[in-house]
Design a protein around this motif. Structure first.
Motif, PDB file in Angstrom:
ATOM      1  N   SER A 435       9.804  -4.913  -1.099  1.00 53.36           N
ATOM      2  CA  SER A 435       8.831  -3.837  -0.943  1.00 53.36           C
ATOM      3  C   SER A 435       7.414  -4.219  -1.329  1.00 53.36           C
ATOM      4  N   ASP A 436       7.276  -5.167  -2.269  1.00 54.43           N
ATOM      5  CA  ASP A 436       5.993  -5.499  -2.896  1.00 54.43           C
ATOM      6  C   ASP A 436       5.446  -4.331  -3.709  1.00 54.43           C
ATOM      7  N   TRP A 437       6.311  -3.380  -4.107  1.00 53.91           N
ATOM      8  CA  TRP A 437       5.880  -2.304  -4.985  1.00 53.91           C
ATOM      9  C   TRP A 437       5.191  -2.890  -6.210  1.00 53.91           C
ATOM     10  N   PRO A 438       4.017  -2.339  -6.626  1.00 51.54           N
ATOM     11  CA  PRO A 438       3.424  -1.058  -6.254  1.00 51.54           C
ATOM     12  C   PRO A 438       2.460  -1.096  -5.070  1.00 51.54           C
ATOM     13  N   VAL A 439       2.477  -2.175  -4.272  1.00 51.79           N
ATOM     14  CA  VAL A 439       1.643  -2.181  -3.070  1.00 51.79           C
ATOM     15  C   VAL A 439       2.063  -1.046  -2.136  1.00 51.79           C
ATOM     16  N   SER A 440       3.360  -0.831  -2.005  1.00 49.29           N
ATOM     17  CA  SER A 440       3.887   0.265  -1.196  1.00 49.29           C
ATOM     18  C   SER A 440       5.157   0.762  -1.860  1.00 49.29           C
ATOM     19  N   THR A 441       5.687   1.871  -1.369  1.00 51.92           N
ATOM     20  CA  THR A 441       6.864   2.450  -1.995  1.00 51.92           C
ATOM     21  C   THR A 441       8.011   1.443  -2.032  1.00 51.92           C
ATOM     22  N   PRO A 442       8.806   1.449  -3.110  1.00 54.05           N
ATOM     23  CA  PRO A 442       9.965   0.560  -3.138  1.00 54.05           C
ATOM     24  C   PRO A 442      11.206   1.148  -2.464  1.00 54.05           C
ATOM     25  N   ASP A 443      11.076   2.276  -1.780  1.00 47.07           N
ATOM     26  CA  ASP A 443      12.213   2.945  -1.166  1.00 47.07           C
ATOM     27  C   ASP A 443      12.786   2.103  -0.026  1.00 47.07           C
ATOM     28  N   PRO A 444      13.967   1.506  -0.191  1.00 44.15           N
ATOM     29  CA  PRO A 444      14.531   0.669   0.880  1.00 44.15           C
ATOM     30  C   PRO A 444      14.797   1.442   2.163  1.00 44.15           C
ATOM     31  N   LEU A 445      15.161   2.719   2.043  1.00 47.57           N
ATOM     32  CA  LEU A 445      15.478   3.491   3.244  1.00 47.57           C
ATOM     33  C   LEU A 445      14.233   3.743   4.086  1.00 47.57           C
ATOM     34  N   ALA A 446      13.082   3.912   3.431  1.00 47.50           N
ATOM     35  CA  ALA A 446      11.829   4.040   4.184  1.00 47.50           C
ATOM     36  C   ALA A 446      11.520   2.745   4.920  1.00 47.50           C
ATOM     37  N   ALA A 447      11.733   1.606   4.237  1.00 48.52           N
ATOM     38  CA  ALA A 447      11.465   0.309   4.870  1.00 48.52           C
ATOM     39  C   ALA A 447      12.446   0.035   6.004  1.00 48.52           C
ATOM     40  N   ILE A 448      13.715   0.360   5.789  1.00 51.31           N
ATOM     41  CA  ILE A 448      14.709   0.164   6.842  1.00 51.31           C
ATOM     42  C   ILE A 448      14.372   1.018   8.054  1.00 51.31           C
ATOM     43  N   HIS A 449      13.933   2.245   7.815  1.00 50.02           N
ATOM     44  CA  HIS A 449      13.534   3.115   8.928  1.00 50.02           C
ATOM     45  C   HIS A 449      12.447   2.441   9.768  1.00 50.02           C
ATOM     46  N   THR A 450      11.430   1.865   9.111  1.00 53.62           N
ATOM     47  CA  THR A 450      10.343   1.226   9.846  1.00 53.62           C
ATOM     48  C   THR A 450      10.822  -0.037  10.546  1.00 53.62           C
ATOM     49  N   ALA A 451      11.692  -0.809   9.904  1.00 59.65           N
ATOM     50  CA  ALA A 451      12.214  -2.016  10.537  1.00 59.65           C
ATOM     51  C   ALA A 451      12.948  -1.690  11.831  1.00 59.65           C
ATOM     52  N   VAL A 452      13.642  -0.555  11.851  1.00 59.02           N
ATOM     53  CA  VAL A 452      14.452  -0.169  13.006  1.00 59.02           C
ATOM     54  C   VAL A 452      13.624   0.544  14.068  1.00 59.02           C
ATOM     55  N   ASN A 453      12.672   1.367  13.636  1.00 54.61           N
ATOM     56  CA  ASN A 453      11.920   2.208  14.573  1.00 54.61           C
ATOM     57  C   ASN A 453      10.479   1.761  14.794  1.00 54.61           C
ATOM     58  N   ARG A 454       9.961   0.905  13.906  1.00 54.37           N
ATOM     59  CA  ARG A 454       8.554   0.472  13.919  1.00 54.37           C
ATOM     60  C   ARG A 454       7.617   1.680  13.830  1.00 54.37           C
TER      61      ARG A 454
END
Length: 540
Positions: A435-454
């Motif tokens: 995540s590079d938190w605190p650069v961005s949220t550490p929420d893996p589900l938010a990151a996975i959502h973006t990886a899948v949907n862009r």
């Protein structure tokens, strides 16, 4: 002996989706994985069922690039990460200052560059709400800081102060410092900050760990263990927590490579690795910051940045470690048994890192993080060299930072080379995630959502609705694997990140099964509980 039986839900085993199933845990290890478990078939054992409620059981998420002490400290200080606009930031600073009248410096951070014209906030806004005390607030990517006039005065920064190497002082039309410091220029002020105490750092680690557990993260790699960006070396904090048992997660520390030095520092790093490693903490990696970030034009590019009119400039960014010196450093670290973890945003930085990894031992599991811009010629080199692609997937969307501060200065062709996770995966690269938190949220589900949907789940505007380079999306299975078995692998924990007999019972329970629903709703999933070594560390 009590056996935990996780049942009445679906399973993701770290590599693939298994559908409905059950998992049995005993003494901190997984002992059985199957479609169902007979609760009466374990004579002599107490059985404690854990009802998944139709949700998903997966290996605990592993964040392969995070700064939890820094993130925890920001949560305890003037935390701007939940806000989005200039007005909100100024109001939050004013409120914090009013609530903490005895604090010598206003510290914290987490502001986003797009909230300000040109990405550069000014002293005037801070002076209006905190005129009498110095303010030092790093932005979300920690490659810049917002300061007030009192901070500049205490640091002796004025119109005659030159830009330091690898840094820049933002200035007004008359050449006077205007309130934003980039890269190494932040140290002109940060060196004057009051000492953060050991108790402060410890509180930061505990706050950071608690927050990561609440998001299903059971292990991580701290991407900087060393003195950096106004923070002291957190090694002693980890050593204390590992020694007394307060460190509940397994952590790999990436020791900081001091770029003003050379290979003479390897012997000291070996000594630090030997003395610091113990309990749940291992200092087995070295972090090299090869360049800056694209938004302030310090990421290292093969071709120059464009100006506001689309014309080439003479700026190609900064390679913080000269290419030849980087090759020498990586070779020495590889020979000493270290994994090397390189920050690379620009295409030149990525190429320099790959060049340095030529001829190294794949068993070290070296990695390059961020990968914003990768030249197409370099994509297949990851798989060929056995170098892991450490992705911060949350950034791969059309947010304001991308639209306003990146795309215009890269041009059309290079803009299409950004965050090429799909191409990397198809070319055989090992994907890991952080995540590079605190650069961005550490929420893996938010990151996975973006990886899948862009796209960014729940965001307004293009970020939430217009996929960014959708051909670079990866499948849900691939994204989950990167955040579980992939990141566990890069941390050299081959008995973690999977649901299989003998693996450690680092687990996360989600309130729903993302594999059984609409891919556009992946980001809606929530963590119900998090388990480390078969013990709950978070329950909603």
């Amino acid at each position: 002996m009590t056996r935990l039986v996780f049942r009445n839900g679906a399973l993701f085993d770290g590599h693939g989706y298994r559908g409905a199933g059950a998992v049995v845990v005993e003494d901190g290890r997984i002992v059985e994985v199957g479609p169902e478990v007979d609760l009466e078939a374990t004579p002599g054992h107490g059985v404690e069922p854990v009802d998944l409620g139709g949700g998903l059981l997966a290996p605990g998420f592993v964040d392969a690039h995070v700064h939890p002490i820094q993130g925890g400290l920001e949560r305890l200080r003037c935390d701007l990460s939940a806000h989005e606009t200039r007005e909100q930031y100024v109001a939050a600073v004013a409120a914090y200052a009013a609530e903490h009248p005895d604090v010598e410096w206003i510290l914290g951070g987490g502001w986003a560059m797009p909230a300000f014209p040109g990405g550069t906030p000014t002293t005037a806004d801070l002076d209006a709400v905190v005129p009498d005390r110095p303010v030092f607030l790093p932005n979300r990517d920690h490659h810049g800081a917002w300061v007030n006039s009192r901070a500049l005065e205490l640091a002796g920064i004025d119109a005659t102060t030159p830009d330091p190497p690898h840094g820049r002082i933002e200035r007004d039309a008359d050449g006077r410092p205007s309130g934003t410091l980039h890269e190494a220029a932040t140290s002109l002020v940060s060196r004057h900050l009051p000492r953060t105490t050991g108790e402060d750092y410890y509180a930061g680690l505990m706050a950071g760990q608690s927050y990561l557990h609440s998001l299903g993260i059971t292990a991580w790699q701290d991407a900087i263990v060393g003195a950096y960006s106004g923070m002291d070396d957190p090694a002693s904090t980890y050593a204390t927590a590992a020694g007394n048992g307060d460190l509940r997660s397994h952590v790999v520390g990436a020791l900081w490579w001091e770029r003003r030095l050379g290979v003479e520092q390897v012997a000291d790093l070996v000594g630090r690795r030997d003395t610091m490693t113990g309990g749940r903490f291992r200092a087995t990696t070295v972090k090299v910051m090869q360049d800056g970030v694209a938004e302030n034009f310090t990421a290292a590019m093969i071709e120059p940045y464009l100006d506001h009119r689309g014309h080439p400039t003479d700026n190609r960014g900064h390679s913080f470690v000269e290419a030849g010196a980087l090759r020498e450093a990586v070779a020495a670290l590889d020979a000493a048994g270290f994994q090397v973890h390189v920050h690379a945003i620009g295409d030149r930085a990525t190429r320099e890192a790959l060049d340095a990894f030529e001829g190294t031992d794949p068993a070290r599991r070296h990695q390059i993080a961020h990968l914003q811009l990768v030249h197409p010629d370099d994509v297949p080199r990851f798989g060929a060299l056995g170098v892991a692609a450490n992705m911060q997937a949350l950034w791969a969307c059309l947010d304001a930072q991308m639209v306003d501060l990146t795309l215009p200065f890269l041009g059309e062709q290079r803009s299409g080379w950004q965050y090429p996770f799909g191409d990397l995966h198809r070319a055989g690269a090992r994907l890991v995630a952080g995540s590079d938190w605190p650069v961005s949220t550490p929420d893996p589900l938010a990151a996975i959502h973006t990886a899948v949907n862009r796209t960014s789940y729940g965001a307004s505007g293009p970020a939430g609705h217009q996929p960014f380079l959708p051909e670079q999306a990866i499948g849900l299975t691939t994204a989950f694997a990167a955040y579980t078995s992939g990141s566990a692998w890069v941390n050299h924990r081959d008995d973690a990140g999977v649901l299989e007999p003998g693996a450690v019972a680092d687990l996360v329970v989600l309130d729903r099964d993302p594999f059984g629903g609409d891919p556009d709703e992946v980001g809606a999933a929530k963590v119900i509980s998090t388990w480390v070594d078969g013990v709950p560390v978070f329950e909603a």
